[in-house]
Motif scaffolding. Structure first.
Motif, PDB file in Angstrom:
ATOM      1  N   GLU A 291      29.891  54.004  45.023  1.00 42.50           N
ATOM      2  CA  GLU A 291      29.946  52.577  45.761  1.00 42.50           C
ATOM      3  C   GLU A 291      30.109  51.472  45.005  1.00 42.50           C
ATOM      4  N   ARG A 292      29.338  51.353  43.785  1.00 42.63           N
ATOM      5  CA  ARG A 292      29.190  50.245  42.701  1.00 42.63           C
ATOM      6  C   ARG A 292      30.267  50.308  41.623  1.00 42.63           C
ATOM      7  N   LEU A 293      30.811  51.514  41.008  1.00 45.75           N
ATOM      8  CA  LEU A 293      31.642  51.555  39.988  1.00 45.75           C
ATOM      9  C   LEU A 293      33.054  52.014  40.176  1.00 45.75           C
ATOM     10  N   PHE A 294      32.973  53.073  41.072  1.00 50.42           N
ATOM     11  CA  PHE A 294      34.424  53.530  41.415  1.00 50.42           C
ATOM     12  C   PHE A 294      35.339  52.995  42.358  1.00 50.42           C
ATOM     13  N   VAL A 295      34.856  52.846  43.510  1.00 49.46           N
ATOM     14  CA  VAL A 295      35.451  52.098  44.835  1.00 49.46           C
ATOM     15  C   VAL A 295      36.020  50.896  44.442  1.00 49.46           C
ATOM     16  N   PRO A 296      35.048  50.069  43.866  1.00 49.42           N
ATOM     17  CA  PRO A 296      35.638  48.414  43.507  1.00 49.42           C
ATOM     18  C   PRO A 296      36.744  48.366  42.589  1.00 49.42           C
ATOM     19  N   ILE A 297      36.696  49.210  41.847  1.00 51.17           N
ATOM     20  CA  ILE A 297      37.735  49.218  40.735  1.00 51.17           C
ATOM     21  C   ILE A 297      39.051  49.962  40.984  1.00 51.17           C
ATOM     22  N   TYR A 298      38.947  51.008  41.578  1.00 51.08           N
ATOM     23  CA  TYR A 298      40.008  51.643  42.048  1.00 51.08           C
ATOM     24  C   TYR A 298      40.955  51.231  43.104  1.00 51.08           C
ATOM     25  N   PHE A 299      40.185  50.860  44.373  1.00 46.17           N
ATOM     26  CA  PHE A 299      40.749  50.351  45.649  1.00 46.17           C
ATOM     27  C   PHE A 299      40.929  48.954  45.782  1.00 46.17           C
ATOM     28  N   ALA A 300      42.430  48.429  45.928  1.00 46.43           N
ATOM     29  CA  ALA A 300      42.467  47.014  46.018  1.00 46.43           C
ATOM     30  C   ALA A 300      41.482  46.566  47.356  1.00 46.43           C
ATOM     31  N   ARG A 301      41.522  47.138  48.520  1.00 49.78           N
ATOM     32  CA  ARG A 301      41.070  46.917  49.722  1.00 49.78           C
ATOM     33  C   ARG A 301      40.306  48.115  50.048  1.00 49.78           C
TER      34      ARG A 301
END
Length: 169
Positions: free
Chosen positions: A90-100
C-alpha cells in the motif's frame, strides 16, 4: 577419491543472505511446499507470507530503481519503515507503480491479496492460532496469485511454480 575443498565449496549454495530477492523467493517457496506436504499448515502459512513479502521487496526494489534516483540503502530503509506485506504494497509499491491506483483492478487485487495473506499470517504468528491443511492450501494459493501478479509486472509471465520446476531440473 575425495573432492578438494575448493571443488566442494564451489558446489555449495550461495548463502541465503547473499542471494537475490528472486532466489530467496524461490527458497521460501520450495520450503513452504515441503511444509505443506508434511502437514505442517501453520508453518506453511508463515513461509508463504514470507515468500509474498520477498516478492513485494523484489517488485519495490525493481520499480524504485526504475522510477527514482534513490539508492539501494534508502530503498531498504523504506522497506523497513513500511513494516510488513500490507504496508509495503500500500505505501511503497502501489503508489509508484500505478498512475491511478484507485481505478486499477490490479492494484486493488494486490492490496486485497496482501490483506488476506497478512490476516491469516498474523493470526498464526501473533495469536498462536493453529491452522489446518485446507486453510493453508487457500493461503498458499492466494500467495501464489499475489507473487505471480507482483513479480509478473516486471517479468511478464512469471509463475513461481514453473520457476520451481525449472530450477529443480
Amino acid at each position: 577419491m575425495t573432492k578438494s575443498d575448493d571443488e566442494h565449496r564451489a558446489k555449495r549454495k550461495t548463502p541465503y543472505n547473499e542471494r537475490s530477492d528472486l532466489d530467496k523467493l524461490q527458497s521460501q517457496w520450495n520450503k513452504l511446499s515441503g511444509l505443506h506436504l508434511r502437514d505442517e499448515p501453520s508453518a506453511a502459512i508463515v513461509r508463504c507470507s514470507t515468500a509474498a513479502e520477498i516478492a513485494a521487496n523484489y517488485a519495490i526494489r525493481h520499480e524504485w530503481a526504475e522510477q527514482t534516483q534513490f539508492d539501494a540503502v534508502v530503498v531498504d530503509q523504506f522497506l523497513f519503515w513500511a513494516n510488513g506485506l500490507r504496508g509495503k504494497v500500500e505505501r511503497l509499491f502501489v503508489p509508484i507503480y500505478f498512475a491511478r491506483p484507485k481505478k486499477s483492478k490490479t492494484a486493488k487485487a494486490l492490496i486485497a491479496s496482501a490483506e488476506k495473506i497478512n490476516k491469516v499470517r498474523n493470526e498464526v504468528v501473533h495469536q498462536g492460532r493453529f491452522s489446518n491443511a485446507t486453510e493453508a492450501g487457500e493461503v498458499i494459493a492466494e500467495a501464489k496469485r499475489f507473487i505471480d501478479i507482483i513479480v509478473g509486472l516486471s517479468q511478464p509471465g512469471f509463475d513461481i511454480q514453473d520457476r520451481a520446476r525449472s530450477k529443480g531440473k
